[in-house]
Motif scaffolding. Structure first.
Motif, PDB file in Angstrom:
ATOM      1  N   ILE A 112       0.866  -1.170   0.000  1.00 11.55           N
ATOM      2  CA  ILE A 112       0.000   0.000   0.000  1.00 11.55           C
ATOM      3  C   ILE A 112       0.906   1.224   0.000  1.00 11.55           C
ATOM      4  CG2 ILE A 112      -2.019  -1.087   1.042  1.00 11.55           C
ATOM      5  CD1 ILE A 112      -1.250   0.189   3.729  1.00 11.55           C
ATOM      6  N   ASP A 149      -3.630  -0.715  -2.503  1.00 15.92           N
ATOM      7  CA  ASP A 149      -4.426   0.468  -2.186  1.00 15.92           C
ATOM      8  C   ASP A 149      -3.493   1.649  -1.973  1.00 15.92           C
ATOM      9  OD1 ASP A 149      -6.719   1.971  -1.786  1.00 15.92           O
ATOM     10  OD2 ASP A 149      -7.336   0.933   0.031  1.00 15.92           O
ATOM     11  N   LYS A 170      -8.699   5.863   6.564  1.00 20.17           N
ATOM     12  CA  LYS A 170      -8.354   5.350   5.230  1.00 20.17           C
ATOM     13  C   LYS A 170      -7.108   4.471   5.299  1.00 20.17           C
ATOM     14  CE  LYS A 170     -10.556   9.077   2.720  1.00 20.17           C
ATOM     15  NZ  LYS A 170     -10.469  10.175   1.796  1.00 20.17           N
ATOM     16  N   ALA A 174      -6.925   0.607   4.129  1.00 19.73           N
ATOM     17  CA  ALA A 174      -5.932   0.164   3.143  1.00 19.73           C
ATOM     18  C   ALA A 174      -5.121  -1.001   3.702  1.00 19.73           C
ATOM     19  CB  ALA A 174      -5.027   1.328   2.758  1.00 19.73           C
ATOM     20  N   LYS A 177      -7.138  -4.160   3.652  1.00 19.71           N
ATOM     21  CA  LYS A 177      -7.145  -4.720   2.302  1.00 19.71           C
ATOM     22  C   LYS A 177      -5.861  -5.487   2.017  1.00 19.71           C
ATOM     23  CE  LYS A 177      -9.007  -2.405  -1.567  1.00 19.71           C
ATOM     24  NZ  LYS A 177      -9.222  -1.157  -2.318  1.00 19.71           N
TER      25      LYS A 177
END
Length: 183
Positions: A112, A149, A170, A174, A177
């Motif tokens: 990420i 992400d 956020k 991320a 994910k």
């Protein structure tokens, strides 16, 4: 699962907070944090020694961390953005990973990307943060790392600006994910 998180800022502010938020989605034994502001990392000299040997001839703190980087399943790369560029520390870090590029060590790994800058999201210079992120995307593409992400944090100049924003949430998402792709 092993994740290496790289803090590309010498300040102890917003970039570090983004990394800490992301790392909280992993168990402590799954995370290694490389804080570029706390290690001695020398510039790549362009000698091309690594093209022939798959090793860097520079002996500094980063050279002692190369095995951890190579063995990681995934990465969290975070940098402040200034003048549409990622930090000098992060650029130097990416340059020093060249020995891995010659043998495909990073191919198929996941990551990420986290960027933070002072430009406001709706300002005419918001593109600056986008371009800094784009630089990290290009590195990952060239290294064969899959970007899972991205988080772009705008309007963060003071050390704790990110704390009172939605950007840390956020970062959590991320990282979640990323974790899910590794399970």
């Amino acid at each position: 699962m092993k994740v290496v998180a790289v803090v590309g800022s010498i300040r102890r502010g917003n970039t570090l907070k983004m990394v800490q938020a992301s790392c909280s989605k992993f168990l402590p034994e799954e995370i290694d944090i490389i804080d570029l502001g706390k290690i001695q990392i020398d510039f790549c000299t362009g000698c091309l020694y690594c093209d022939e040997t798959q090793k860097c001839n520079i002996d500094d703190d980063l050279s002692k961390l190369m095995d951890k980087i190579a063995e990681a399943d995934a990465y969290i790369f975070a940098t402040p953005v200034r003048w549409s560029l990622l930090s000098g520390e992060m650029k130097t870090f990416f340059d020093r990973l060249n020995p891995f590029a010659t043998v495909g060590t990073l191919n198929g790994k996941k990551c990420i990307l986290l960027t933070v800058g002072q430009s406001e999201k709706e300002s005419e210079d918001a593109f600056s943060i986008d371009l800094g992120l784009k630089s990290m995307e290009f590195f990952c593409e060239n290294a064969g790392i899959d970007v899972i992400d991205e988080v772009k944090a705008y309007g963060c100049l003071a050390e704790n600006d990110i704390t009172n924003s939605s950007y840390l949430e956020k970062c959590y998402k991320a990282a979640e994910k990323l974790r899910n792709t590794l399970l």
